[in-house]
Each structure stands twice: as structure tokens, then as C-alpha cells.
Scaffold this active site. Structure first.
Site, short mmCIF file in Angstrom:
data_model
loop_
_atom_site.label_atom_id
_atom_site.label_comp_id
_atom_site.label_asym_id
_atom_site.label_seq_id
_atom_site.Cartn_x
_atom_site.Cartn_y
_atom_site.Cartn_z
N GLU A 38 40.45 -31.35 53.27
CA GLU A 38 39.15 -30.83 52.83
C GLU A 38 38.52 -29.89 53.85
O GLU A 38 37.84 -28.92 53.48
CB GLU A 38 38.19 -31.99 52.55
N ASP B 24 34.26 -22.46 43.97
CA ASP B 24 35.20 -23.23 43.17
C ASP B 24 34.56 -23.84 41.93
O ASP B 24 35.11 -24.78 41.34
CB ASP B 24 35.82 -24.34 44.01
N THR C 295 29.25 -27.38 48.55
CA THR C 295 30.06 -28.55 48.90
C THR C 295 29.68 -28.98 50.30
O THR C 295 29.66 -28.15 51.22
CB THR C 295 31.56 -28.19 48.85
#
Length: 284
Positions: free
Chosen positions: A62, A78, A83
Site C-alpha cells: 500500500e 483510483d 486515501t
């Protein structure tokens, strides 16, 4: 008290307990990172050492680092907005909203609290837009190093990703730490939803490909090979067009698990050695 309020109160209590546990473990020297006497304690399907290795793999995939980065904040393009954190909580999926609600319940007036209306709208719409969230990166970095932040992030990761992976692992009749780590990583990236890219759909396809599951008599290696093949194909061409391009670049994380399977590292026994085109790692 409404069901939602009761659920938030339950999560708040869990966060406070987690924070107290972190403080206690630190005092007595049994933290996951440096507590050797806790290394063989079984914790929800994995020893502390195995869980540390599984989390290290997730962090590497990640964030590009074996150490969990609680302060990470990015707009990846994405389809999930912002995020953030050690396992990629997102503004579109609602787990970032859950975090800020829980954090604010314990620490009202924190820099993230003022973003609750915008995060609520983004989560309800499952919106990829970052509009109205320009202040999020600075607010996240202002709070991300606090022990309470880490405790709540850890609880949400368990509640939304690790615990569902553990439950599925048991239902499928799987037995090895490697299989559990593979499901956990898939949950982190692809979620437990009912969409075609979610882990339940991947498991159904893998079951058909393998001709069953270990619970019905199929060997664990055969099932895990099928699951990894199905997941790699899905990442290569995801059903969700908003994630397709980014996920196509992440098939190497599946290749990493395939390497661990081929080399027989089923128990995630330290040190775990990983050698693929994209990853050369030694964990534990």
C-alpha cells in the site's frame, strides 16, 4: 438512543479500550514491535509475529514501506477520493468517515472534525471527487501521530478487513497463515462488498476454478493457487472502470503471494523472504 448512536458509542468504547491497551503494553514492554515475550501469543488466527509480517506485507504493497504509515494521505486517482492511513481508509468508501466520527467522539474540536459534513456527503455518494476536502491532508497530518489516532486506525482495520478475512478463512476450511494473509491483503485492497471486484466474488470464482474449497475436501494449495489466479486476473482488468488503470499496476502484490506459496512459506515464519521482480524483502 438510535441504533446508529448505539453503534458509535460501542465503537467509542472499543477505541478507548484499545488506547488503554496500547499504553499498558508499552509500559510493560510487550508491544508488537519490540515485545519478544509476546511473539508466540496467538491473536485472532495468527501469532503476533505472523500478524506483524502480514501487516508488513500490506504496508509494503500500500505504501512502499514495511512499517505502517499512519500519516499517509494521497489522492490516488483510483475512484476512491482521498486515501489515508496505515491501510488506506478512503473518503469514497466510508471508512475514513467512520474514523473521523470515532476520533471526534473522543477528541472533539480536532482539525478533522470540521470536515465531517463533506466526508459524509462523499461517503453517501461513494464519490471519487475530492471537492471540499482540500483541508484534509493538513488536518490528517496534524493528528496522525497521536496514540488515539493509531488505536482507532488499528481497530477499524481489524473490524472492516482482518476480522472478515479471518471469518472467511475459517468458513473456507483454510488453515495456514499464508492463506489468511492473502485474504487479508485482498480485503484491504478490494473490500468485502458484493461488487464483482470484491473478495466474496473472488472467492466464488476461485471455488469454481478449484472445484471446491478445503472445507469440501480440496487441498489448500490448490484453492490458494486458484484464488491468487482469479485475483490477479481481476486486478489486471477490474470491473470498476474508475479503479481499472490503478489496479492494473498492482498485480505484483499477488505475484508476491504466489512466490510465498511456491517457496513453501505457509507459516509466515520469520524471516520471510520475498524475491519477485518488484519486491526483494526480508520480513521479521
Amino acid at each position: 438512543m438510535t441504533f446508529g448512536a448505539a453503534r458509535r458509542r460501542e465503537r467509542l468504547n472499543q477505541a478507548v479500550v484499545a488506547l488503554l491497551a496500547v499504553a499498558l503494553l508499552t509500559v510493560v514492554g510487550l508491544t508488537v514491535l519490540n515485545g519478544q515475550s509476546a511473539a508466540n501469543v496467538l491473536v485472532t488466527g495468527l501469532t503476533v509475529s505472523q500478524r506483524r509480517i502480514a501487516d508488513g506485507l500490506v504496508s509494503e504493497f500500500e505504501q512502499g514501506s514495511l512499517a505502517s504509515d499512519y500519516c499517509d494521505v494521497e489522492a490516488l486517482g483510483d475512484g476512491r477520493g482521498y486515501t489515508v492511513g496505515r491501510a488506506g481508509l478512503t473518503s469514497a468508501d466510508g471508512d475514513l468517515l467512520e474514523f473521523v466520527q470515532d476520533y471526534t467522539a473522543v477528541a472533539p474540536g480536532n482539525p478533522l472534525a470540521r470536515l465531517l459534513p463533506q466526508l459524509g456527503r462523499a461517503a453517501r455518494a461513494e464519490s471519487a471527487s475530492t471537492a471540499g476536502l482540500a483541508a484534509l491532508p493538513a488536518a490528517w497530518r496534524a493528528t496522525c501521530n497521536r496514540p488515539l489516532d493509531h488505536a482507532i486506525q488499528d481497530r477499524i482495520v481489524d473490524e472492516l478487513y482482518f476480522d472478515p478475512a479471518l471469518s472467511m478463512w475459517r468458513q473456507l476450511g483454510l488453515r495456514t497463515p499464508l492463506s489468511l494473509a492473502a485474504l487479508y491483503d485482498a480485503m484491504i485492497q478490494q473490500g468485502n462488498g458484493d461488487d464483482p471486484d470484491g473478495v466474496p466474488a473472488l472467492v466464488r470464482s476461485a471455488t469454481a476454478r478449484a472445484g471446491g474449497t478445503p472445507a469440501t475436501g480440496i487441498g489448500e494449495a490448490r484453492f490458494l493457487q486458484a484464488f491468487l489466479a482469479v485475483r490477479r486476473a481481476d486486478l489486471g482488468h477490474a470491473s470498476d472502470p474508475s479503479t481499472r488503470a490503478v489496479w492494473a499496476q498492482s498485480v505484483d502484490r499477488v505475484d508476491a503471494f504466489s512466490y510465498l506459496l511456491r517457496t513453501g512459506q505457509w507459516q509466515l515464519a520469520a524471516p520471510v523472504n520475498l524475491r519477485t521482480a518488484d519486491y526483494q524483502l526480508r520480513l521479521g
